[in-house]
Design a protein around this motif. Structure first.
Motif, mmCIF file in Angstrom:
data_model
loop_
_atom_site.group_PDB
_atom_site.id
_atom_site.type_symbol
_atom_site.label_atom_id
_atom_site.label_comp_id
_atom_site.label_asym_id
_atom_site.label_seq_id
_atom_site.Cartn_x
_atom_site.Cartn_y
_atom_site.Cartn_z
ATOM 1 N N ALA A 1 1.408 6.543 8.846
ATOM 2 C CA ALA A 1 1.744 5.181 8.728
ATOM 3 C C ALA A 1 3.166 4.910 9.415
ATOM 4 C CB ALA A 1 1.646 4.578 7.249
ATOM 5 N N LEU A 2 4.069 5.832 8.970
ATOM 6 C CA LEU A 2 5.440 5.635 9.814
ATOM 7 C C LEU A 2 5.188 6.017 11.576
ATOM 8 C CD1 LEU A 2 7.212 7.920 7.148
ATOM 9 C CD2 LEU A 2 7.797 5.472 7.701
ATOM 10 N N GLU A 3 4.458 7.144 11.665
ATOM 11 C CA GLU A 3 4.371 7.133 13.160
ATOM 12 C C GLU A 3 3.722 6.056 13.868
ATOM 13 O OE1 GLU A 3 2.748 10.839 16.053
ATOM 14 O OE2 GLU A 3 2.190 10.862 13.877
ATOM 15 N N THR A 4 2.914 5.554 13.069
ATOM 16 C CA THR A 4 2.021 4.216 13.655
ATOM 17 C C THR A 4 3.143 3.012 13.927
ATOM 18 O OG1 THR A 4 -0.051 4.760 13.053
ATOM 19 C CG2 THR A 4 0.264 2.592 13.560
ATOM 20 N N LEU A 5 3.906 2.806 12.803
ATOM 21 C CA LEU A 5 4.910 1.836 13.001
ATOM 22 C C LEU A 5 5.929 2.304 13.853
ATOM 23 C CD1 LEU A 5 5.160 1.037 9.134
ATOM 24 C CD2 LEU A 5 4.497 -0.598 10.910
ATOM 25 N N LEU A 6 6.393 3.461 14.190
ATOM 26 C CA LEU A 6 7.300 3.773 15.160
ATOM 27 C C LEU A 6 6.769 3.497 16.529
ATOM 28 C CD1 LEU A 6 8.634 6.933 13.451
ATOM 29 C CD2 LEU A 6 10.035 4.917 13.959
ATOM 30 N N ASP A 7 5.483 3.599 16.668
ATOM 31 C CA ASP A 7 4.860 3.647 18.098
ATOM 32 C C ASP A 7 4.958 1.811 18.330
ATOM 33 O OD1 ASP A 7 4.250 5.961 18.544
ATOM 34 O OD2 ASP A 7 2.312 5.949 17.841
ATOM 35 N N ILE B 1 9.158 1.696 3.557
ATOM 36 C CA ILE B 1 8.494 2.799 3.292
ATOM 37 C C ILE B 1 9.178 4.270 3.407
ATOM 38 C CG2 ILE B 1 6.597 4.468 4.339
ATOM 39 C CD1 ILE B 1 5.574 1.800 5.651
ATOM 40 N N ALA B 2 10.303 4.269 3.969
ATOM 41 C CA ALA B 2 11.209 5.570 3.726
ATOM 42 C C ALA B 2 11.991 5.260 2.782
ATOM 43 C CB ALA B 2 11.989 5.575 5.203
ATOM 44 N N SER B 3 12.073 4.414 2.100
ATOM 45 C CA SER B 3 13.118 4.396 0.764
ATOM 46 C C SER B 3 12.592 4.932 -0.642
ATOM 47 C CB SER B 3 13.467 2.893 0.638
ATOM 48 O OG SER B 3 12.491 2.095 0.198
ATOM 49 N N GLY B 4 13.163 5.181 -1.383
ATOM 50 C CA GLY B 4 13.140 5.230 -2.734
ATOM 51 C C GLY B 4 12.438 6.673 -2.760
ATOM 52 N N ALA B 5 11.560 6.889 -3.325
ATOM 53 C CA ALA B 5 10.819 8.422 -3.582
ATOM 54 C C ALA B 5 10.365 8.979 -2.370
ATOM 55 C CB ALA B 5 9.447 8.171 -4.505
ATOM 56 N N MET B 6 10.370 8.293 -1.196
ATOM 57 C CA MET B 6 10.098 8.751 -0.181
ATOM 58 C C MET B 6 11.158 9.486 0.730
ATOM 59 S SD MET B 6 7.306 9.610 2.136
ATOM 60 C CE MET B 6 7.038 9.773 3.547
ATOM 61 N N SER C 1 0.832 -1.257 0.083
ATOM 62 C CA SER C 1 0.126 -0.147 -0.254
ATOM 63 C C SER C 1 0.952 1.202 -0.144
ATOM 64 C CB SER C 1 -0.973 0.056 1.129
ATOM 65 O OG SER C 1 -1.802 -1.086 1.223
ATOM 66 N N ALA C 2 1.850 1.245 0.914
ATOM 67 C CA ALA C 2 2.924 2.377 0.785
ATOM 68 C C ALA C 2 3.393 2.582 -0.575
ATOM 69 C CB ALA C 2 3.808 2.354 1.914
ATOM 70 N N GLU C 3 4.027 1.572 -1.033
ATOM 71 C CA GLU C 3 4.599 1.597 -2.629
ATOM 72 C C GLU C 3 3.595 2.284 -3.565
ATOM 73 O OE1 GLU C 3 7.674 1.584 -3.399
ATOM 74 O OE2 GLU C 3 8.054 1.031 -1.494
ATOM 75 N N GLU C 4 2.376 1.861 -3.455
ATOM 76 C CA GLU C 4 1.187 2.559 -4.107
ATOM 77 C C GLU C 4 0.991 3.948 -4.110
ATOM 78 O OE1 GLU C 4 -1.795 2.812 -7.269
ATOM 79 O OE2 GLU C 4 -0.290 1.308 -6.954
ATOM 80 N N LEU C 5 0.901 4.517 -2.817
ATOM 81 C CA LEU C 5 0.894 5.918 -2.407
ATOM 82 C C LEU C 5 2.208 6.596 -3.005
ATOM 83 C CD1 LEU C 5 -0.643 5.441 1.262
ATOM 84 C CD2 LEU C 5 -1.658 6.415 -0.845
ATOM 85 N N VAL D 1 8.678 12.720 15.004
ATOM 86 C CA VAL D 1 8.487 11.580 14.312
ATOM 87 C C VAL D 1 9.822 11.255 13.562
ATOM 88 C CG1 VAL D 1 7.413 10.689 12.398
ATOM 89 C CG2 VAL D 1 5.929 11.725 14.294
ATOM 90 N N LEU D 2 10.460 12.494 13.033
ATOM 91 C CA LEU D 2 11.771 12.408 12.298
ATOM 92 C C LEU D 2 12.771 12.120 13.008
ATOM 93 C CD1 LEU D 2 10.997 15.306 9.794
ATOM 94 C CD2 LEU D 2 10.983 13.007 9.049
ATOM 95 N N ASP D 3 12.861 12.635 14.357
ATOM 96 C CA ASP D 3 13.908 12.136 15.306
ATOM 97 C C ASP D 3 13.939 10.658 15.498
ATOM 98 O OD1 ASP D 3 14.926 14.631 15.344
ATOM 99 O OD2 ASP D 3 14.159 15.000 17.363
ATOM 100 N N ARG D 4 12.495 10.283 16.001
ATOM 101 C CA ARG D 4 12.422 8.709 16.138
ATOM 102 C C ARG D 4 12.689 8.038 14.998
ATOM 103 N NH1 ARG D 4 6.440 8.389 17.824
ATOM 104 N NH2 ARG D 4 6.922 6.055 17.832
ATOM 105 N N LEU D 5 12.597 8.339 13.590
ATOM 106 C CA LEU D 5 12.555 7.560 12.433
ATOM 107 C C LEU D 5 14.227 7.463 12.382
ATOM 108 C CD1 LEU D 5 11.268 6.175 9.993
ATOM 109 C CD2 LEU D 5 11.352 8.429 8.876
ATOM 110 N N CYS D 6 14.824 8.647 12.522
ATOM 111 C CA CYS D 6 16.219 8.451 12.237
ATOM 112 C C CYS D 6 17.018 7.717 13.348
ATOM 113 C CB CYS D 6 17.062 9.947 12.205
ATOM 114 S SG CYS D 6 16.499 11.097 10.841
ATOM 115 N N ALA D 7 16.320 7.581 14.558
ATOM 116 C CA ALA D 7 17.063 6.970 15.534
ATOM 117 C C ALA D 7 16.778 5.495 15.106
ATOM 118 C CB ALA D 7 16.550 7.213 16.878
#
Length: 104
Positions: free
Chosen positions: A20-26, A48-53, A4-8, A71-77
């Motif tokens: 979606a990223l925030e939910t997955l991080l939680d 989800i974070a790769s490619g065009a994202m 679904s993420a790839e389609e988006l 969210v970005l801090d958590r994602l980077c960590a």
């Protein structure tokens, strides 16, 4: 979720991916999660974070927006190396900042 993420991403609906990223991080941070589930959640985050994202995320990091910061801090960590290389690459090609003038 990855499909679904790839389609988006294909539709360039990047804003829809932030919740979606925030939910997955939680879910990744949940102490009750077994290690195997955390590994798969991390894999989903990487996909989800790769490619065009990736450029979209780097733009958000550069914005230094308070609403995106946590969210970005958590994602980077969580992703570390996955985002580190594109971030370093972008920093290497960025124009130097002039004092008193924001970069890019």
């Amino acid at each position: 979720m990855i499909d679904s993420a790839e389609e988006l991403k294909r539709r360039e609906a990047f804003g829809a991916l932030f919740p979606a990223l925030e939910t997955l991080l939680d879910e990744y941070a949940a102490e009750s999660r077994p290690v195997t589930q955390k590994e798969y959640i991390r894999y989903a985050l990487e996909q989800i974070a790769s490619g065009a994202m990736t450029p979209i995320l780097l733009d958000k990091i550069e914005e230094r927006s308070v609403e995106n910061e946590a969210v970005l801090d958590r994602l980077c960590a969580t992703l570390g190396q996955t985002l580190a290389y594109p971030l370093i690459q972008r920093l290497c090609v960025a124009e130097p900042c002039t004092p008193g003038k924001p970069s890019r």
